[in-house]
Design an enzyme around this catalytic site. Structure first.
Site, PDB file in Angstrom:
ATOM      1  N   HIS A 164       0.871  -1.173   0.000  1.00 57.31           N
ATOM      2  CA  HIS A 164       0.000   0.000   0.000  1.00 57.31           C
ATOM      3  C   HIS A 164       0.901   1.214   0.000  1.00 57.31           C
ATOM      4  O   HIS A 164       1.743   1.367   0.869  1.00 57.31           O
ATOM      5  CB  HIS A 164      -0.909   0.015   1.220  1.00 57.31           C
ATOM      6  CG  HIS A 164      -1.785   1.235   1.245  1.00 57.31           C
ATOM      7  ND1 HIS A 164      -3.043   1.250   0.703  1.00 57.31           N
ATOM      8  CD2 HIS A 164      -1.548   2.487   1.685  1.00 57.31           C
ATOM      9  CE1 HIS A 164      -3.560   2.461   0.839  1.00 57.31           C
ATOM     10  NE2 HIS A 164      -2.663   3.238   1.426  1.00 57.31           N
ATOM     11  N   CYS A 165       0.733   2.058  -0.996  1.00 56.59           N
ATOM     12  CA  CYS A 165       1.597   3.221  -1.093  1.00 56.59           C
ATOM     13  C   CYS A 165       0.906   4.418  -0.443  1.00 56.59           C
ATOM     14  O   CYS A 165      -0.074   4.937  -0.974  1.00 56.59           O
ATOM     15  CB  CYS A 165       1.912   3.511  -2.555  1.00 56.59           C
ATOM     16  SG  CYS A 165       3.009   4.907  -2.724  1.00 56.59           S
TER      17      CYS A 165
END
Ligand SMILES: *[C@@H]1O[C@H](CO)[C@@H](O)[C@H](O)[C@H]1NC(C)=O
Length: 186
Positions: A164-165
């Protein structure tokens, strides 16, 4: 929708640094703080680094850094002999393409595994029964295909989950890894 303020501030600061670095010498920014940031990034920071090196390691170390700089930057280099106007267009291009890739990665679908299309994913990503075994996601109540993972931030199962950025406020998975990698390379 709740506004992630930290993310907004982070994005603005990043944009400010990138724009200052690439376009800060433009006449329209003359006398503004954008120009000062540009000066710091291009000359000021290097000047302070030299003073630091001199203070910590002495004159010899400073001369070594200067020598490396002269070798790398001051000798005529045909690639760098690009006219100034072309530089200007290239800097605009750099910012525009980077921003487009950033937006594409942020808003594209990373590949959510749902009840409707989980079977499609299971046939594309079969279990190897070594690392990936058949296992149900307790939140989504689906049998997760191999390489998929439940993202707790987005609260969904993402196919070929990478991470997850937080920067992009999106998961990087099956469908947007290419944009993400293109952004990093750019
Ligand atoms: C499965 O459905 C989700 C939600 O609509 C979508 O994000 C994803 O891309 C779909 N996957 C495929 C392979 O169609």
């Amino acid at each position: 929708m709740e506004v992630p303020w930290l993310l907004v501030v982070h994005g603005l600061v990043t944009a400010l640094v990138v724009v200052s670095f690439l376009c800060g010498q433009w006449p329209i920014f003359e006398g503004t703080f954008i120009q000062r940031i540009h000066q710091f990034l291009t000359f000021g920071a290097y000047h302070y680094l030299l003073r630091l090196v001199q203070a910590v390691c002495g004159n010899g170390a400073r001369d070594l850094v200067l020598g490396v700089e002269q070798y790398c930057c001051d000798r005529p280099n045909p690639i760098l002999q690009v006219p100034v106007t072309l530089h200007r267009y290239l800097s605009v291009l750099a910012v525009v393409v980077g921003s487009v890739l950033f937006v594409l990665t942020s808003f594209s679908d990373p590949g959510t595994v749902t009840h409707e299309n989980v079977s499609q994913y299971v046939s594309s990503y079969p279990y190897d029964n070594i690392i990936y075994v058949e296992k149900e996601c307790s939140t989504c109540k689906i049998t997760r295909p191999a390489r998929a993972k439940h993202c707790r931030i987005c609260d969904r199962c993402v196919a070929r989950f990478d991470h997850h950025c937080g920067w992009m406020n999106n998961c990087i998975g099956e469908k947007n890894t290419r944009y993400f990698v293109a952004f990093l390379v750019w």
